[in-house]
Design an enzyme around this catalytic site. Structure first.
Site, PDB file in Angstrom:
ATOM      1  N   ALA A 116       0.837  -1.201   0.000  1.00  0.00           N
ATOM      2  CA  ALA A 116       0.000   0.000   0.000  1.00  0.00           C
ATOM      3  C   ALA A 116       0.875   1.256   0.000  1.00  0.00           C
ATOM      4  O   ALA A 116       1.694   1.444   0.894  1.00  0.00           O
ATOM      5  CB  ALA A 116      -0.927  -0.019   1.206  1.00  0.00           C
ATOM      6  N   HIS A 117       0.673   2.075  -1.026  1.00  0.00           N
ATOM      7  CA  HIS A 117       1.435   3.318  -1.159  1.00  0.00           C
ATOM      8  C   HIS A 117       0.717   4.233  -2.148  1.00  0.00           C
ATOM      9  O   HIS A 117      -0.205   3.809  -2.835  1.00  0.00           O
ATOM     10  CB  HIS A 117       2.855   3.033  -1.654  1.00  0.00           C
ATOM     11  CG  HIS A 117       2.889   2.510  -3.050  1.00  0.00           C
ATOM     12  ND1 HIS A 117       2.502   1.212  -3.365  1.00  0.00           N
ATOM     13  CD2 HIS A 117       3.214   3.102  -4.218  1.00  0.00           C
ATOM     14  CE1 HIS A 117       2.620   1.033  -4.669  1.00  0.00           C
ATOM     15  NE2 HIS A 117       3.036   2.168  -5.209  1.00  0.00           N
ATOM     16  N   THR A 118       1.167   5.452  -2.207  1.00  0.00           N
ATOM     17  CA  THR A 118       0.696   6.403  -3.196  1.00  0.00           C
ATOM     18  C   THR A 118       1.840   7.379  -3.469  1.00  0.00           C
ATOM     19  O   THR A 118       2.949   7.212  -2.953  1.00  0.00           O
ATOM     20  CB  THR A 118      -0.602   7.104  -2.728  1.00  0.00           C
ATOM     21  OG1 THR A 118      -1.167   7.837  -3.817  1.00  0.00           O
ATOM     22  CG2 THR A 118      -0.374   8.006  -1.542  1.00  0.00           C
TER      23      THR A 118
END
Length: 150
Positions: free
Chosen positions: A65-67
């Site tokens: 999970a990342h952005t």
């Protein structure tokens, strides 16, 4: 690099969640508490999945999970959360997700070494199974660190 970045406080085992969105919110808590990300980073991860699908589901029942850094990453950070029970993220090939690795980086280069280390660990099925079976945060961390030495 991974060894310096992660400690037992960055690991949560057996998290129970309602759905993938709840899983992202809860697995982000540790990075929020450490000040590695802002709340808008969490919202951005969720929004991007809603717009484009589960882009960060990597395979082997794992989500990274990342952005984008400009969406609220304040420093390099990583946390590990196992899910019990595993959760559907909408990935045809890799659901259900058993492990969420929540990750933040402030630019596109700072994280390359840690991602390389992580890739070598995540490509080993035996190590993954050992991580999934970990009963304590210390055992999980020990498996991660020992995998780097192999």
């Amino acid at each position: 690099m991974l060894e310096e970045l992660v400690n037992t406080e960055d690991i949560e085992l057996g998290l129970q969640t309602n759905d993938w969105e709840d899983a992202i919110r809860k697995s982000s808590r540790r990075l929020l508490e450490k000040g590695a990300i802002e709340q808008r980073y969490v919202e951005s991860m969720i929004d991007v999945v809603k717009e484009t699908g589960p882009y960060f589901v990597l395979g082997n029942h794992i989500a990274l999970a990342h952005t984008r850094p400009e969406n609220g990453a304040t420093k390099l950070g990583m946390s590990f959360t196992t899910l019990n029970p595993p959760i559907e993220f909408g990935s045809e090939n890799f659901d259900p997700i058993k492990l969420i690795i929540t990750f933040s980086a402030t630019d596109s280069k700072a994280h390359l070494l840690v991602m390389s280390e992580l890739a070598s660990i995540l490509s080993d099925e035996e190590i993954l199974e050992e991580l999934f079976r970990s009963k304590t945060e210390e055992a999980f961390l020990s498996t991660l660190i020992n995998a780097l030495d192999e």
